[in-house]
Motif scaffolding. Structure first.
Motif, PDB file in Angstrom:
ATOM      1  N   ASP A  76      -2.996  11.582 -10.009  1.00  0.00           N
ATOM      2  CA  ASP A  76      -2.281  10.611  -9.203  1.00  0.00           C
ATOM      3  C   ASP A  76      -0.863  11.088  -8.895  1.00  0.00           C
ATOM      4  N   ALA A 128      -0.958  -0.185  -8.576  1.00  0.00           N
ATOM      5  CA  ALA A 128      -0.743   1.076  -7.862  1.00  0.00           C
ATOM      6  C   ALA A 128       0.590   1.049  -7.103  1.00  0.00           C
ATOM      7  N   GLU A 129       0.911  -0.079  -6.473  1.00  0.00           N
ATOM      8  CA  GLU A 129       2.208  -0.213  -5.801  1.00  0.00           C
ATOM      9  C   GLU A 129       3.341  -0.123  -6.820  1.00  0.00           C
ATOM     10  N   ARG A 184       6.084   5.641   1.865  1.00  0.00           N
ATOM     11  CA  ARG A 184       6.710   6.274   0.708  1.00  0.00           C
ATOM     12  C   ARG A 184       7.946   7.062   1.115  1.00  0.00           C
ATOM     13  N   ASP A 187       1.345   3.186  -2.289  1.00  0.00           N
ATOM     14  CA  ASP A 187       0.681   4.212  -3.094  1.00  0.00           C
ATOM     15  C   ASP A 187      -0.243   5.092  -2.264  1.00  0.00           C
ATOM     16  N   THR A 188      -0.680   4.605  -1.090  1.00  0.00           N
ATOM     17  CA  THR A 188      -1.589   5.394  -0.250  1.00  0.00           C
ATOM     18  C   THR A 188      -0.990   5.729   1.114  1.00  0.00           C
ATOM     19  N   SER A 189       0.216   5.243   1.401  1.00  0.00           N
ATOM     20  CA  SER A 189       0.836   5.444   2.711  1.00  0.00           C
ATOM     21  C   SER A 189       2.002   6.416   2.604  1.00  0.00           C
ATOM     22  N   ASP A 246       0.810  -1.224   0.000  1.00  0.00           N
ATOM     23  CA  ASP A 246       0.000   0.000   0.000  1.00  0.00           C
ATOM     24  C   ASP A 246       0.844   1.275   0.000  1.00  0.00           C
ATOM     25  N   ARG A 306      -0.903  13.613  -6.207  1.00  0.00           N
ATOM     26  CA  ARG A 306      -1.169  12.993  -4.903  1.00  0.00           C
ATOM     27  C   ARG A 306       0.076  12.292  -4.370  1.00  0.00           C
TER      28      ARG A 306
END
Length: 243
Positions: free
Chosen positions: A237, A197-198, A171, A165-167, A163, A240
């Motif tokens: 994206d 995404a990853e 990152r 891509d959302t963390s 995850d 973000r």
């Protein structure tokens, strides 16, 4: 042995194949390793090296330019020079170039004698082999181990990849490790990639070498086909990911 590629995402080709131990009936590594103890550790380690090389050659690795990454048990190596002889004999017998060997160890295995590990890494480097530290960021030593010696490759633990891509914390951690590896001249590999995404987030961070189910699952006694994702983040994206 089963084999899973480490993919060069700039070319879509295998940089290396990791040899993963399996039981004779295809049982997973955990079931096999549970039967390894102090009495059989050396023999098991030696047999795994032989099986990895013979299996990879039989599966067709010589038809590629890929390296072969063999997991080894540091506590089974009493002398780097002596313990490598059967491996070299097997490489010669199968025609596999010894310079394409990578020896991979994990920091999840408790390492009471880090000086001994450093000696193995240094000895293998002198003999022309590469070494890789697996599961980086999840084991006993972490950055402390890296301060004592530097392998040729570091493989990020999948917990740092999951995850990403959302963390934001993951990152930032991976971004910092990537900068550190670049300064130390260490090749960084991210493993455990399961989603596009990853994959996209890691590529945006400039990580070239990736491994995971998204690209190819391990295949028993064979080299699996690599499936590259068609990832192209839109501008929203990318904003973000940089936020």
């Amino acid at each position: 042995m089963a084999f899973q590629p480490i993919v060069d995402c700039e070319t879509g080709l295998p940089f290396a194949y990791e040899a993963l131990v399996r039981g004779c009936g295809g049982e997973g590594a955990g079931a096999v390793l549970a039967r390894v103890d102090a009495d059989n550790r050396y023999a098991f380690d030696q047999q795994c090296r032989v099986a990895a090389i013979e299996g990879a050659v039989a599966a067709g690795i010589l038809d590629t330019d890929a390296k072969l990454s063999i997991n080894f048990l540091p506590n089974a190596v009493y002398s780097p020079v002596a313990c490598i002889q059967l491996t070299l004999k097997t490489a010669r017998a199968t025609g596999f170039p010894a310079e394409r060997l990578i020896f991979e160890f994990t920091e999840n295995e408790e390492m009471a004698d880090t000086d001994h590990i450093g000696e193995i890494v240094a000895s293998y480097r002198k003999m022309g082999f590469a070494t890789a530290l697996d599961d980086f960021g999840a084991g006993y030593a972490g950055l402390g181990l890296l301060a004592k010696f530097q392998p040729d490759l570091i493989k990020l633990d999948m917990e740092l990849v999951r995850d990403i891509d959302t963390s934001l914390p993951r990152r930032l951690i991976v971004e910092s490790v990537a900068r550190l590896c670049d300064k130390l001249g260490i090749t960084l590999v991210a493993e455990g990639i399961e989603t596009e995404a990853e994959f996209g987030a890691l590529r945006d961070l400039g990580i070239r070498y990736l491994q995971g189910y998204l690209l190819a699952r391990p295949q028993f006694k064979a080299l699996p086909t690599i499936v590259m994702p068609h990832y192209l983040a839109d501008e929203e994206d990318r904003v973000r990911l940089r936020a």
